[in-house]
Structures are given as C-alpha cells and as structure tokens.
Design a protein around this motif. Structure first.
Motif, PDB file in Angstrom:
ATOM      1  N   UNK A  88       0.797  -1.221   0.000  1.00 28.20           N
ATOM      2  CA  UNK A  88       0.000   0.000   0.000  1.00 28.20           C
ATOM      3  C   UNK A  88       0.831   1.274   0.000  1.00 28.20           C
ATOM      4  N   UNK A  89       2.121   1.165  -0.267  1.00 34.08           N
ATOM      5  CA  UNK A  89       2.991   2.339  -0.298  1.00 34.08           C
ATOM      6  C   UNK A  89       3.049   2.902  -1.717  1.00 34.08           C
ATOM      7  N   UNK A  90       3.279   2.054  -2.686  1.00 32.37           N
ATOM      8  CA  UNK A  90       3.212   2.393  -4.104  1.00 32.37           C
ATOM      9  C   UNK A  90       3.993   3.645  -4.498  1.00 32.37           C
ATOM     10  N   UNK A  91       5.281   3.642  -4.202  1.00 33.67           N
ATOM     11  CA  UNK A  91       6.183   4.711  -4.615  1.00 33.67           C
ATOM     12  C   UNK A  91       7.325   4.095  -5.402  1.00 33.67           C
ATOM     13  N   UNK A  92       7.596   4.646  -6.570  1.00 32.71           N
ATOM     14  CA  UNK A  92       8.724   4.146  -7.352  1.00 32.71           C
ATOM     15  C   UNK A  92      10.028   4.651  -6.772  1.00 32.71           C
ATOM     16  N   UNK A  93      10.956   3.735  -6.575  1.00 30.12           N
ATOM     17  CA  UNK A  93      12.282   4.110  -6.114  1.00 30.12           C
ATOM     18  C   UNK A  93      13.155   4.504  -7.289  1.00 30.12           C
ATOM     19  N   UNK A  94      14.370   4.900  -6.990  1.00 27.72           N
ATOM     20  CA  UNK A  94      15.301   5.303  -8.045  1.00 27.72           C
ATOM     21  C   UNK A  94      15.689   4.132  -8.930  1.00 27.72           C
ATOM     22  N   UNK A  95      15.523   2.913  -8.427  1.00 21.11           N
ATOM     23  CA  UNK A  95      15.869   1.728  -9.205  1.00 21.11           C
ATOM     24  C   UNK A  95      14.716   1.239 -10.077  1.00 21.11           C
ATOM     25  N   UNK A  96      13.571   1.901 -10.018  1.00 24.61           N
ATOM     26  CA  UNK A  96      12.433   1.533 -10.842  1.00 24.61           C
ATOM     27  C   UNK A  96      11.482   0.541 -10.201  1.00 24.61           C
ATOM     28  N   UNK A  97      11.779   0.125  -8.976  1.00 22.81           N
ATOM     29  CA  UNK A  97      10.920  -0.819  -8.267  1.00 22.81           C
ATOM     30  C   UNK A  97      10.140  -0.080  -7.189  1.00 22.81           C
ATOM     31  N   UNK A  98       8.965  -0.609  -6.877  1.00 26.15           N
ATOM     32  CA  UNK A  98       8.139  -0.032  -5.830  1.00 26.15           C
ATOM     33  C   UNK A  98       8.893  -0.104  -4.501  1.00 26.15           C
ATOM     34  N   UNK A  99       8.849   0.969  -3.728  1.00 21.21           N
ATOM     35  CA  UNK A  99       9.538   1.001  -2.441  1.00 21.21           C
ATOM     36  C   UNK A  99       8.828   0.152  -1.387  1.00 21.21           C
ATOM     37  N   UNK A 100       7.588  -0.209  -1.640  1.00 19.95           N
ATOM     38  CA  UNK A 100       6.840  -1.019  -0.684  1.00 19.95           C
ATOM     39  C   UNK A 100       6.972  -2.511  -0.915  1.00 19.95           C
ATOM     40  N   UNK A 101       6.755  -2.941  -2.163  1.00 17.12           N
ATOM     41  CA  UNK A 101       6.731  -4.381  -2.449  1.00 17.12           C
ATOM     42  C   UNK A 101       7.882  -4.852  -3.331  1.00 17.12           C
ATOM     43  N   UNK A 102       8.655  -3.912  -3.878  1.00 17.63           N
ATOM     44  CA  UNK A 102       9.824  -4.211  -4.713  1.00 17.63           C
ATOM     45  C   UNK A 102       9.462  -4.865  -6.046  1.00 17.63           C
ATOM     46  N   UNK A 103       8.242  -4.617  -6.526  1.00 19.28           N
ATOM     47  CA  UNK A 103       7.873  -5.093  -7.858  1.00 19.28           C
ATOM     48  C   UNK A 103       8.154  -4.009  -8.884  1.00 19.28           C
ATOM     49  N   UNK A 104       8.387  -4.440 -10.118  1.00 15.89           N
ATOM     50  CA  UNK A 104       8.532  -3.489 -11.219  1.00 15.89           C
ATOM     51  C   UNK A 104       7.138  -2.991 -11.605  1.00 15.89           C
ATOM     52  N   UNK A 105       7.115  -1.974 -12.419  1.00 17.08           N
ATOM     53  CA  UNK A 105       5.841  -1.414 -12.880  1.00 17.08           C
ATOM     54  C   UNK A 105       5.022  -2.486 -13.601  1.00 17.08           C
ATOM     55  N   UNK A 106       5.672  -3.211 -14.520  1.00 17.09           N
ATOM     56  CA  UNK A 106       4.972  -4.254 -15.269  1.00 17.09           C
ATOM     57  C   UNK A 106       4.455  -5.357 -14.350  1.00 17.09           C
ATOM     58  N   UNK A 107       5.259  -5.718 -13.362  1.00 19.76           N
ATOM     59  CA  UNK A 107       4.832  -6.770 -12.426  1.00 19.76           C
ATOM     60  C   UNK A 107       3.615  -6.315 -11.631  1.00 19.76           C
ATOM     61  N   UNK A 108       3.540  -5.057 -11.278  1.00 17.99           N
ATOM     62  CA  UNK A 108       2.377  -4.544 -10.544  1.00 17.99           C
ATOM     63  C   UNK A 108       1.140  -4.523 -11.431  1.00 17.99           C
TER      64      UNK A 108
END
Length: 86
Positions: free
Chosen positions: A15-35
């Motif tokens: 439920x955080x849903x913020x993209x980190x500098x590495x391109x992965x969500x800061x909450x769940x560590x999924x990529x945009x496509x994976x989400x």
C-alpha cells in the motif's frame, strides 16, 4: 508441470506504491509491469515475482546497511594518546 494451488496467492503490495530510483516499488519491490500485470499472472508466475521481490528487498537492505556503515564516523582509539608525545 505446474503445482496445484489450494490457496490464493495474495499480492505482495504494502500500500505504499512509490517508485524508487531503481524503478521498483519502495513497498513491495515489484517493477511497474509486475504490478500492472499481477492479476493476469499464473500462480507460478506470481510465486516467481514474489521470489524476485524478496531478493530485491534483501539486496536493498544490504545496501542500506553498507551505506550506514560508510557514513558512521570512525572514532579515534582512546588509547592512541595515552602516553602523549614522548
């Protein structure tokens, strides 16, 4: 052959849903496509993505520890000046 799943595989979303500098969500560590594609993934694909997320989180945590160690000032050894300049 895919394993029969008895239970639903929940989304790893935190439920955080913020993209980190590495391109992965800061909450769940999924990529945009994976989400975005989570609901279309098979259970086997979901398990794979969860393994990737755990690996990404582990690497991120290790990097944070390494950064903290590098930023921690090194204290002088108090015994260095025990005898002063003899």
């Amino acid at each position: 052959m895919p394993q029969l799943e008895l239970f639903h595989i929940p989304s790893p979303c935190k439920g955080i849903c913020l993209n980190g500098t590495n391109g992965f969500c800061q909450g769940c560590f999924r990529s945009r496509d994976e989400r975005f594609e989570w609901m279309q993934f098979s259970d086997e694909q979901k398990r794979y993505v969860i393994r990737l997320c755990k690996s990404r989180k582990h690497r991120w945590m290790k990097k944070q520890i390494d950064i903290k160690v590098l930023q921690t000032p090194v204290e002088d050894d108090p015994t260095d000046d025990l005898f002063g300049d003899l």
